[in-house]
Design an enzyme around this catalytic site. Structure first.
Site, PDB file in Angstrom:
ATOM      1  N   TYR A   1      -2.157  -1.302  10.343  1.00  0.00           N
ATOM      2  CA  TYR A   1      -2.467  -1.326   8.693  1.00  0.00           C
ATOM      3  C   TYR A   1      -1.136  -0.989   8.196  1.00  0.00           C
ATOM      4  O   TYR A   1      -0.308  -1.705   7.345  1.00  0.00           O
ATOM      5  CB  TYR A   1      -3.556  -0.508   7.934  1.00  0.00           C
ATOM      6  CG  TYR A   1      -3.813  -0.732   6.505  1.00  0.00           C
ATOM      7  CD1 TYR A   1      -4.738  -1.653   6.268  1.00  0.00           C
ATOM      8  CD2 TYR A   1      -3.028   0.094   6.034  1.00  0.00           C
ATOM      9  CE1 TYR A   1      -4.988  -1.665   4.846  1.00  0.00           C
ATOM     10  CE2 TYR A   1      -3.351   0.065   4.304  1.00  0.00           C
ATOM     11  CZ  TYR A   1      -4.317  -1.161   3.983  1.00  0.00           C
ATOM     12  OH  TYR A   1      -4.611  -1.179   2.584  1.00  0.00           O
TER      13      TYR A   1
ATOM     14  N   SER B   1       0.787  -1.191  -0.077  1.00  0.00           N
ATOM     15  CA  SER B   1       0.012  -0.046   0.108  1.00  0.00           C
ATOM     16  C   SER B   1       0.869   1.152  -0.177  1.00  0.00           C
ATOM     17  O   SER B   1       1.973   1.251   0.266  1.00  0.00           O
ATOM     18  CB  SER B   1      -0.958   0.031   1.170  1.00  0.00           C
ATOM     19  OG  SER B   1      -1.296   1.160   1.334  1.00  0.00           O
TER      20      SER B   1
END
Length: 281
Positions: free
Chosen positions: A157, A144
């Site tokens: 995350y 990401s």
């Protein structure tokens, strides 16, 4: 690496997280490029919708990617089923949690890590022996932009996506001199259901938003649709990239991480405020 090793069109592809979002778009794109696709997700209904949208052969498997044995069983099933050699494995399944470190619920963080990082490791370990045996193919792991920079309320995350980045980069070095490679994908904001399906017990920014409101706000500021993301990823894999940035915001995050490694959030915070004002106007 020769072009033969980069080409995945026409080869079998494995895609986790295929019930929606990037995973579904990848399955649709690769199937349209003559790839038999083995698709997996915990969402059986969504997975069947994906399967129904594919023009070519598909193998459907309801799968919890955090279950290492289930991943090994899936790899064995794919090996027996695949009508073409295995070209690429897309470890794409992911979930979201929103919380400050101070207010974090440990069980939520562990749930995320078991999927976002553990699922990548499990998928890699399950399918890598097949690729190494045939001395051909790619492992494509979804990190990401939050694997490039740390963001407030996203500690779990970010930790998982940084881990995916490091794991994949290390694997790529181990595979030097073989016909197999490993690729990191760093999507920016993609219009998917990740916020809607995540664990948001309260508004992590303290603004009193419901989870549905947070999901709509996320959708309003995303810069890339899943089908475009799938196109970028597919083209990046076939061109032999080791790292694929998806979306204009991904390039911005990457540049800021390089140029202002300790002050990038000063810029990002201001940009986020501007995007929110535009989205609400």
């Amino acid at each position: 690496m020769s072009k033969k090793h980069r080409t995945i069109s026409g080869r079998t592809a494995v895609i986790t997280g295929a019930a929606s979002g990037i995973g579904r778009a990848l399955a649709q794109r690769l199937s349209a490029h003559s790839c038999p696709v083995a698709i997996a997700d915990v969402d059986e209904a969504g997975l069947k919708e994906t399967e129904a949208s594919l023009p070519g052969p598909a193998l459907l498997r309801v799968l919890d990617v955090s279950d290492a044995q289930a991943q090994r069983d899936f790899a064995a099933e794919v090996r027996d089923w695949a009508p073409q050699p295995l070209g690429a494995v897309f470890n794409n399944a992911g979930v979201a949690v929103g919380s400050s470190v101070l207010d974090a619920v440990p069980e939520d963080d562990e749930w995320l890590w078991s999927i976002n990082f553990g699922g990548v490791v499990n998928g890699t370990r399950a399918f890598l022996p097949i690729l190494v045996e045939q001395d051909e193919g790619v492992i494509v792991n979804t990190s990401s932009v939050f694997g490039l920079v740390g963001m407030p309320t996203q500690s779990a995350y970010c930790a998982a996506k940084f881990a995916v980045r490091g794991f994949t980069d290390a694997l790529r070095q181990e595979l030097r001199g073989t016909g197999v490679t490993a690729i990191n994908v760093h999507p920016g904001g993609i219009n998917t259901n990740i916020v809607r399906n995540g664990r948001m017990r309260t508004d992590p920014e303290g603004r009193g938003r419901t989870q549905e409101q947070m999901a709509k706000e996320f959708a309003n500021i995303t810069m890339t649709q899943p089908d475009k993301a799938a196109e970028i990823i597919h083209r990046g894999v076939e061109s032999g990239k080791a790292r694929i940035l998806v979306g204009p915001d991904a390039y911005m995050f990457d540049a800021l991480a390089r140029m202002a490694p300790t002050h990038y959030y000063d810029v990002l915070g201001r940009l986020q405020s501007v995007l929110r004002r535009r989205a609400s106007s």
